[in-house]
Write an enzyme that holds these catalytic residues in place. Structure first.
Site, short mmCIF file in Angstrom:
data_model
loop_
_atom_site.label_atom_id
_atom_site.label_comp_id
_atom_site.label_asym_id
_atom_site.label_seq_id
_atom_site.Cartn_x
_atom_site.Cartn_y
_atom_site.Cartn_z
N SER A 49 0.85 -1.19 0.00
CA SER A 49 0.00 0.00 0.00
C SER A 49 0.88 1.23 0.00
CB SER A 49 -0.91 0.02 1.23
OG SER A 49 -1.77 1.16 1.19
N GLU A 50 0.51 2.25 -0.79
CA GLU A 50 1.42 3.39 -0.98
C GLU A 50 1.62 4.23 0.25
OE1 GLU A 50 -2.22 4.72 -3.54
OE2 GLU A 50 -1.36 2.84 -2.85
#
Length: 213
Positions: A49-50
């Protein structure tokens, strides 16, 4: 026409089926996050996840949510053994450095040659929400789109040329939709599969574009 659309869960299962063992994968905000719930048990796929997470698992059971552990869409997630969280600058370094095998994003429009528009409809009152989409679209080795094929008004989201502001040019390799799975190539669209009861000719009529076998 008599055909059955894939449900949201069936579409997530379809995407999960094509993710190869050992892949590092980013699941975009919205529908793509549901893919995490359908990866086969025992499959070694590392979810990213960024906002700075590696090694996410499926969504937590009701009542076991930890809101200090969330994905980029602010949804509570689980962390598998060996998973970790870290500064988002390092996370974007992973995205921009080509270290992700696949990203799965939602979209407003995808062109036949793989142009992506997924951050704004261009309307005066639209809230720009590009997030990490541009970095993911061009940084991942493969960009896949997961979406309904048609808008609520019955218009195709797969188009000859995008009319919305672009996220990336020629970046989308595959489109996973509720009616068909398509490959974007420099020569246009190629059909990978169709839902039961939908013919290639009917698909072409729905999207207004020719499709190769």
């Amino acid at each position: 026409m008599s055909y059955t659309r894939r449900s949201k869960n069936e579409l997530a299962q379809r995407v999960a089926r094509d993710i190869h063992e050992g892949a590092y994968v980013n699941l975009g905000i919205g529908m793509p996050t549901t893919v995490a719930n359908h990866l086969p048990p025992g499959t070694e796929v590392v979810l990213h996840s960024e906002n700075g997470i590696l090694g996410m698992g499926p969504a937590p059971a009701a009542g076991l949510e930890d809101y200090d552990l969330i994905n980029a869409g602010k949804q509570p997630v689980t962390l598998l053994a060996g998973g970790c969280y870290f500064h988002h600058a390092d996370s974007f370094g992973m995205m921009r450095g080509g270290h992700l095998d696949i990203c799965v994003l939602g979209a407003f429009q995808v062109s036949a040659t793989g142009d992506l528009a997924n951050w704004s409809t261009g309307e005066p009152d639209a809230i720009p929400a590009v997030g990490g989409a541009m970095d993911l679209a061009v940084g991942a080795k493969q960009t896949w789109v997961m979406m309904d094929l048609l808008t609520k008004d019955g218009k195709s989201k797969v188009v000859d040329q995008c009319s919305y502001p672009l996220t990336g040019l020629g970046c989308v390799k595959r489109i996973y939709s509720d009616l068909a799975t398509l490959e974007c190539t420099p020569d246009g669209l190629r059909v990978i599969d169709l839902v039961d009861g939908l013919s290639k000719a009917e698909l072409e009529k729905l999207i207004g574009l020719s499709v190769q076998n």
